[in-house]
Design an enzyme around this catalytic site. Structure first.
Site, PDB file in Angstrom:
ATOM      1  N   ARG A   1      23.491  14.209   5.003  1.00  7.86           N
ATOM      2  CA  ARG A   1      23.862  13.231   5.986  1.00  7.86           C
ATOM      3  C   ARG A   1      24.428  11.851   5.427  1.00  7.86           C
ATOM      4  O   ARG A   1      25.262  11.394   5.813  1.00  7.86           O
ATOM      5  CB  ARG A   1      22.881  13.196   7.021  1.00  7.86           C
ATOM      6  CG  ARG A   1      22.935  14.567   7.884  1.00  7.86           C
ATOM      7  CD  ARG A   1      21.615  14.305   8.866  1.00  7.86           C
ATOM      8  NE  ARG A   1      21.634  13.339   9.708  1.00  7.86           N
ATOM      9  CZ  ARG A   1      20.556  12.897  10.306  1.00  7.86           C
ATOM     10  NH1 ARG A   1      19.480  13.477  10.409  1.00  7.86           N
ATOM     11  NH2 ARG A   1      20.621  11.905  11.215  1.00  7.86           N
TER      12      ARG A   1
ATOM     13  N   ASP B   1      16.205  18.463  10.392  1.00 11.12           N
ATOM     14  CA  ASP B   1      15.975  17.420  11.177  1.00 11.12           C
ATOM     15  C   ASP B   1      16.192  17.620  12.759  1.00 11.12           C
ATOM     16  O   ASP B   1      16.779  18.798  13.089  1.00 11.12           O
ATOM     17  CB  ASP B   1      16.737  16.212  10.929  1.00 11.12           C
ATOM     18  CG  ASP B   1      16.161  15.543   9.591  1.00 11.12           C
ATOM     19  OD1 ASP B   1      14.693  15.818   9.304  1.00 11.12           O
ATOM     20  OD2 ASP B   1      17.076  14.952   8.831  1.00 11.12           O
TER      21      ASP B   1
ATOM     22  N   ARG C   1      13.083  22.247   5.592  1.00  8.11           N
ATOM     23  CA  ARG C   1      12.976  21.659   6.824  1.00  8.11           C
ATOM     24  C   ARG C   1      14.350  21.008   7.521  1.00  8.11           C
ATOM     25  O   ARG C   1      15.042  20.852   6.697  1.00  8.11           O
ATOM     26  CB  ARG C   1      11.944  20.327   6.772  1.00  8.11           C
ATOM     27  CG  ARG C   1      10.583  20.705   6.561  1.00  8.11           C
ATOM     28  CD  ARG C   1       9.745  19.397   6.475  1.00  8.11           C
ATOM     29  NE  ARG C   1       8.444  19.489   5.916  1.00  8.11           N
ATOM     30  CZ  ARG C   1       7.412  18.766   5.926  1.00  8.11           C
ATOM     31  NH1 ARG C   1       7.857  17.349   6.072  1.00  8.11           N
ATOM     32  NH2 ARG C   1       6.385  18.874   5.301  1.00  8.11           N
TER      33      ARG C   1
END
Length: 245
Positions: free
Chosen positions: A197, A52, A50
């Site tokens: 991140r 974001d 996935r």
């Protein structure tokens, strides 16, 4: 039944990430709709992971099963004719039926881009994180060494996740500057939600002199999200490549 693998490049600016979700546009949904237009089949597209909202990809990998007779390498052309301009199939091919874009992957490479300059740059705002204050990449590089290896990265895990184990292996973490652009490249076997991140946000604080590089082992050891730095903005992150045997 045939299994088709896609390598996908996309600009995530206008999407709420890879995974299909109700009432919000996603990369997965757009490609699935396009496959139905091309083949007449409703398929499930399995992604290598996935991403974001607003995160980009240079080499996201996905696969789907189909009864279509279109040659594997021709799906690229058929889908690109109907996909939105910000999503493109870089390559397509038929693969063994047991191939799975996520579970067959061995590791991934992400790149995070920072624009470290004073004036705002309109053409960079959707594809970099803008840090106005000076960053010293020497201590950032030294701090990066502490992340390499197998660790419990619970301190670098986003809060909304149901993953039981937060143990991951980072194979490499490189930092380079080209003018006002700093690129942080990280390879690992897999990544937790927001892990890259949060690592970048912590390294930014080291580069700004707000943290000491020797705090990194302590942060890892604490296994507490609040001990690490802020989560860097999504738009600077690119999934560059997914590796397979």
């Amino acid at each position: 039944m045939r299994n088709i693998m896609l390598v996908i490049e996309y600009d995530g600016t206008n999407y709420w990430g890879w995974q299909s979700q109700e009432n919000f546009p996603s990369i997965q949904e757009e490609i699935e709709k396009t496959i139905k237009k091309v083949t007449g089949e409703k398929v499930v597209l399995y992604g290598s992971g996935r991403t974001d909202a607003k995160v980009h990809a240079l080499g996201h990998v996905a696969n789907f099963q189909t009864e279509s007779t279109i040659p594997g390498e021709r799906f690229k052309y058929a889908l690109n004719l109907k996909l939105p301009d910000d999503i493109r199939i870089i390559s397509s091919q038929e693969v063994p039926i047991d191939f799975h874009a996520r579970y067959s992957a061995t590791h991934k490479r992400y790149v995070y881009k920072i624009y470290n300059g004073e004036p705002e740059r309109p053409l960079l705002r959707n594809h970099t994180c803008h840090v106005r204050y000076p960053l010293d990449i020497k201590p950032m590089k030294e701090a990066a060494e502490f992340f390499i290896g197998t660790h419990d990265f619970k301190s670098f895990r986003g809060r909304k996740t149901s993953i039981k184990s937060s143990v991951r292996t980072i194979h490499s973490l490189d930092i380079k500057r080209n003018g006002d652009i700093i690129e942080i490249t990280v390879e690992g076997n897999s990544f937790l939600r927001n892990m890259v991140r949060i690592i970048v946000g912590t390294l930014i604080e080291v580069g700004a002199g707000k943290r000491n590089k020797y705090e990194i082992p302590e942060i890892i050891e604490k296994r507490e999200r609040k001990s690490a730095g802020r989560t860097a903005p999504a738009q600077g992150l690119f999934l560059e490549k997914v590796f397979y045997k």
